[in-house]
Write an enzyme that holds these catalytic residues in place. Structure first.
Site, PDB file in Angstrom:
ATOM      1  N   GLY A 127       5.453 -68.023 -40.611  1.00 36.12           N
ATOM      2  CA  GLY A 127       6.269 -68.240 -39.037  1.00 36.12           C
ATOM      3  C   GLY A 127       5.822 -67.235 -38.162  1.00 36.12           C
ATOM      4  O   GLY A 127       6.748 -66.356 -37.963  1.00 36.12           O
ATOM      5  N   SER A 129       3.479 -68.238 -34.925  1.00 37.75           N
ATOM      6  CA  SER A 129       3.393 -68.537 -33.635  1.00 37.75           C
ATOM      7  C   SER A 129       4.567 -69.435 -33.079  1.00 37.75           C
ATOM      8  O   SER A 129       5.146 -69.884 -33.736  1.00 37.75           O
ATOM      9  CB  SER A 129       2.121 -69.584 -33.864  1.00 37.75           C
ATOM     10  OG  SER A 129       0.770 -69.172 -33.806  1.00 37.75           O
ATOM     11  N   SER A 161       1.160 -74.153 -40.895  1.00 44.43           N
ATOM     12  CA  SER A 161       0.674 -74.657 -41.633  1.00 44.43           C
ATOM     13  C   SER A 161       1.588 -75.108 -43.110  1.00 44.43           C
ATOM     14  O   SER A 161       2.058 -74.165 -43.668  1.00 44.43           O
ATOM     15  CB  SER A 161      -0.527 -73.948 -42.245  1.00 44.43           C
ATOM     16  OG  SER A 161      -1.328 -73.987 -41.184  1.00 44.43           O
ATOM     17  N   GLU A 244      -5.381 -61.554 -44.659  1.00 40.44           N
ATOM     18  CA  GLU A 244      -5.665 -62.972 -44.498  1.00 40.44           C
ATOM     19  C   GLU A 244      -7.182 -63.199 -44.532  1.00 40.44           C
ATOM     20  O   GLU A 244      -7.861 -64.080 -44.796  1.00 40.44           O
ATOM     21  CB  GLU A 244      -5.043 -63.437 -43.285  1.00 40.44           C
ATOM     22  CG  GLU A 244      -5.526 -65.099 -42.995  1.00 40.44           C
ATOM     23  CD  GLU A 244      -4.955 -65.669 -41.848  1.00 40.44           C
ATOM     24  OE1 GLU A 244      -4.746 -66.763 -41.535  1.00 40.44           O
ATOM     25  OE2 GLU A 244      -4.542 -64.804 -40.861  1.00 40.44           O
ATOM     26  N   SER A 367      -7.227 -66.705 -31.671  1.00 43.71           N
ATOM     27  CA  SER A 367      -8.235 -67.320 -30.854  1.00 43.71           C
ATOM     28  C   SER A 367      -9.285 -66.561 -30.468  1.00 43.71           C
ATOM     29  O   SER A 367      -9.323 -65.206 -30.431  1.00 43.71           O
ATOM     30  CB  SER A 367      -7.505 -67.980 -29.642  1.00 43.71           C
ATOM     31  OG  SER A 367      -7.337 -66.823 -28.532  1.00 43.71           O
ATOM     32  N   ASN A 368     -10.495 -67.295 -30.224  1.00 42.38           N
ATOM     33  CA  ASN A 368     -11.646 -66.396 -29.735  1.00 42.38           C
ATOM     34  C   ASN A 368     -11.301 -65.538 -28.506  1.00 42.38           C
ATOM     35  O   ASN A 368     -11.945 -64.191 -28.595  1.00 42.38           O
ATOM     36  CB  ASN A 368     -12.672 -67.258 -29.269  1.00 42.38           C
ATOM     37  CG  ASN A 368     -13.465 -67.952 -30.535  1.00 42.38           C
ATOM     38  OD1 ASN A 368     -13.131 -67.860 -31.907  1.00 42.38           O
ATOM     39  ND2 ASN A 368     -14.537 -68.591 -30.247  1.00 42.38           N
TER      40      ASN A 368
END
Length: 388
Positions: A127, A129, A161, A244, A367-368
């Site tokens: 939990g 984002s 997810s 991760e 993100s990139n």
């Protein structure tokens, strides 16, 4: 024979002997964009692994693992991928939360949660984002306050997810009133099967629902279910992100190589390989895959030291962009008929699913754009981006 080679041989032999019978049909099932495939059967497979001692192999033995060395863990993930074994359903608990609890949890938390992760009895989701705090994680608005002996959690998480399959969620929430950004956050362990929690699946481009939005409306969890001290949530959350990007990425690349080989084989069959531009892109993809592996091996030095270094951000940008471009290459090789679904209502082949789901690779798990900021500011020491 070295201990790593012996371990690799043991893993390979066990997988060969056990991916048979009722589990034989699970080869290649599941994974990004395909988590809906045979979920109950994959859960049964993973519990079968647990009974034989093949879950959480890198955890210390006192926490239920095998105490495998870093090299042995790499061997395990590579052999698992080479066997085309089904995608793991307990990845978030085993690879993210478990190591976080071992590093920051209390003895009571470890005793309560770790054995159930090892046995695959409780599944977890992440939990982090929120609708206005995706890549900008420090902008968390979900809040929690103590009410007697319980935390009361209110807010919304998104892109969670496998929340619809999970029993628990580790939640980053704001627990200090008036705090901003990285300050005043806490890392809470929250059960999902309770009043005050609603999980809504989000339909993706692939037509599947791997991601979810989760609403907390006065959800409760015991006061003892906080990892680290109140207000230390940012430190704990960042450690989780470090775990991760660990050794399992080596297994991920075996899957990438399998996808690339499938694209090459299709190009040979349908004549696309005669196009010099396609051949050039295939060559670049092959070179890129070797670079991904080299960077992952370099990153293991940081993992061995306790947490990945800047190589983790470099690697995330590179593999995410590479995989997205592989999806684009797959569709170009597939040709014009690749724009049509094979059947009703939305039957996609592997190349179409690769193209659609890989669009998310450069967004999730950092993100990139965020990874470039991290590299620029924290690694290269460039001036920080101007923020309002």
């Amino acid at each position: 024979m070295s201990s790593v080679e012996e371990f690799r041989t043991e893993v390979r032999g066990w997988l060969r002997a056990n991916l048979t019978g009722e589990f034989a049909s699970l080869r290649g099932r599941g994974g990004p964009g395909r988590e809906h495939e045979a979920f109950a059967e994959r859960l049964a497979w993973e519990r079968h692994m647990a009974a034989a001692g093949w879950t959480c192999v890198g955890w210390p033995k006192e926490y239920g693992g095998r105490g495998a060395t870093l090299e042995q863990q790499v061997a395990f993930h590579e052999e698992y991928a080479l066997a085309d074994a089904p995608a793991r359903v307990n990845h978030i608990g085993e690879q993210l939360l478990g190591p976080t609890l071992i590093a920051f949890g209390t003895p009571e938390q470890c005793e309560r949660f770790l054995p159930r992760i090892v046995a695959v009895e409780e599944l977890w989701c992440q939990g982090y984002s929120e609708p206005d705090a995706g890549s900008d994680l420090a902008n968390v608005r979900t809040h929690a306050e103590l009410d007697g002996e319980e935390w009361v959690v209110t807010g919304q998480k998104i892109w969670t997810s496998l929340a619809h399959e999970s029993d628990w969620c580790f939640v980053v929430a704001r627990t200090e009133s008036g705090s901003t950004r990285h300050q005043g956050l806490s890392y809470l362990l929250v059960p999902l099967d309770q009043p005050g929690v609603e999980v809504r699946p989000i339909t993706q481009l692939t037509g599947t629902c791997e991601f979810n939005e989760v609403f907390f409306d006065g959800a409760r969890t015991p006061a003892s279910h906080i990892v680290g001290a109140p207000g230390e949530g940012w430190k704990v959350a960042m450690a989780t992100l470090g775990f991760e990007r660990g050794v399992s990425t080596l297994g991920q690349q075996v899957g990438f190589r399998r996808e690339l080989e499938a694209v090459i084989e299709l190009a040979k069959r349908n004549g696309a390989a005669e196009d010099p531009l396609i051949r050039d892109r295939i060559a670049r993809a092959w070179i890129g895959l070797e670079i991904i592996r080299g960077n992952a091996l370099r990153m293991l030095d940081g993992v061995a030291a306790g947490a990945p270094g800047p190589e983790a951000s470099i690697g995330k940008i590179f593999w995410a962009t590479w995989h997205r471009e592989l999806g684009e290459l797959a569709m170009d090789v597939r040709g014009a008929d690749g724009m049509l679904a094979a059947g009703e209502p939305y039957d996609l082949d592997d190349f179409q699913r690769l193209f659609l789901f890989s669009r998310s690779d450069t967004i999730y798990a950092g993100s990139n754009e965020i990874q470039r900021n991290i590299i620029a500011e924290r690694v290269l020491g460039l001036p920080k981006e101007v923020r309002p």
